[in-house]
Scaffold this active site. Sequence first.
Site, short mmCIF file in Angstrom:
data_model
loop_
_atom_site.label_atom_id
_atom_site.label_comp_id
_atom_site.label_asym_id
_atom_site.label_seq_id
_atom_site.Cartn_x
_atom_site.Cartn_y
_atom_site.Cartn_z
CB CYS A 20 -0.98 -0.03 1.17
SG CYS A 20 -2.37 1.11 0.95
CG HIS A 51 -3.68 -3.44 3.54
ND1 HIS A 51 -2.52 -2.99 4.12
CD2 HIS A 51 -4.30 -2.34 3.03
CE1 HIS A 51 -2.44 -1.67 3.98
NE2 HIS A 51 -3.51 -1.25 3.32
#
Length: 498
Positions: A339, A439
């Site tokens: 991310c 994630h």
Amino acid sequence: MNTVERCHPIMFAGTGSDVGKSIIAAGFCRIFKQDGYTPAPFKAQNMALNSYVTSDGLELGRAQAVQAEAAGVPCHTDMNPLLLKPSSDHTSQVVLNGKPIGNRNAYDYFRKEGREELRQAVYDAFDRLEKRYNPVVMEGAGSISEINLRESDLVNLPMAIHAGADVILVADIDRGGVFASVYGSVMLLNEEERRHIKGILINKFRGDIRLFESGVKMLEDLCGVPVVGVVPYYKDIYIEEEDSVVLQTKQMQASLGKVNIAVVLLRHLSNFTDFNVLERDPRVHLFYTNNTEEIMKADIILLPGSKSTLSDLYELRRNGVAQAIVRAHREGATVMGICGGYQLMGQEVCDPEHVEGEIERLPGLGLLPVTTRMQGEKITRQVKFRFLDSEEICDGYEIHMGTTTPVEGIEESPLNHINDEIRTDGYFKDSTCMGTYIHGILDNPSFIDYLLKPFTDKLEETTFDYKAFKEEQYDKLADHIRKHVDLPLIYKILTHHD
């Protein structure tokens, strides 16, 4: 005990922050499940960077996702309808029913104007939840006796009063001053609020509990409320923590026969639970650091998510960590970004619309030939994907506000193929340099095996089953609490009718 008997909601409220409410609530979620009930967690308002994405792409606090897992039920935004994600010392992103509704500074947020709409939203979420579960295991926030915030409080006693909940006041004896904190908390409540306090739970006790027996009686005499348990401090039970401050206590210890993995400790680090599987994997020694010498000793360097990518990138350049990461990679270390960490690895990060702040552009670490542009719309969704040429379907989720694309003249080289066969994710330079927006990618054993493969000559352990490990930890937590609380008294409180 009649397992189908209807229980009142139970709220674990605190004498202060970090007294262990979240873990106690998780333990009771598992206890009620074991005893044949259908519990579910609820926290009206949570403040945390560490969030979780539901199956329908909505956000809630990670603590309530953990509690739902302990309860054995799918998590839902009704379990945490209001989530505040700090973006600076004074402002937070407000997430309502799983969707961001904007940024607010603390002063504006706690003013009375507009509070009733938020209050009604959290009440409605609780009401929906209570119709489906028995009992609802509620959690307060911080101290129950912040009397200056009483009129704007959405999460503690006003919420308990709406729910008709029995409140157990949790106090941390390890920090000292337990008599003053418990007595003061109870005495600062008004008469209506005090009627809901049905028990006191002393948490994090160290030493011989028998030495505190007189203290139990003193507290009961002072407050007129029974002490329902004295729960000892533990070291051998591993439950996901709500706050990333605990990461700073995890020090590096070089370990022979294991792969040393450094997670770069960003100032605005978010979703640190991405690394929980690695943390428990017996093949791995994982540590969190922003020390350049420790980074140079790592076999694998992981760049985590960030709530403020540009601010963290500026800091990494200022303190020399950026240069250490590049040098470590040049000397053989694997570098992977997740991310915000993926964004950091590119050629540049641009924010012309000032989504994050005043910085419009910074050069990245230059490890991947990609560029990132921040955008106001947040993407939140669960995904199923395949990495590289693997045929195995993996699970993960996305929470980000930017788009990352190859720089001009560079072809795409995705790390992952989303299972809809339309989208791809991330960038794969080679087995030592890659980035992803997903994630939870490290919750998939096959991806961990791939990441560790270049270091198999160091390994002495086998693949780690994280799901089985977590179930074992919830059961251990439930057993620990059962031994030290008066559970028959708690059930009597929860089923008593005036």
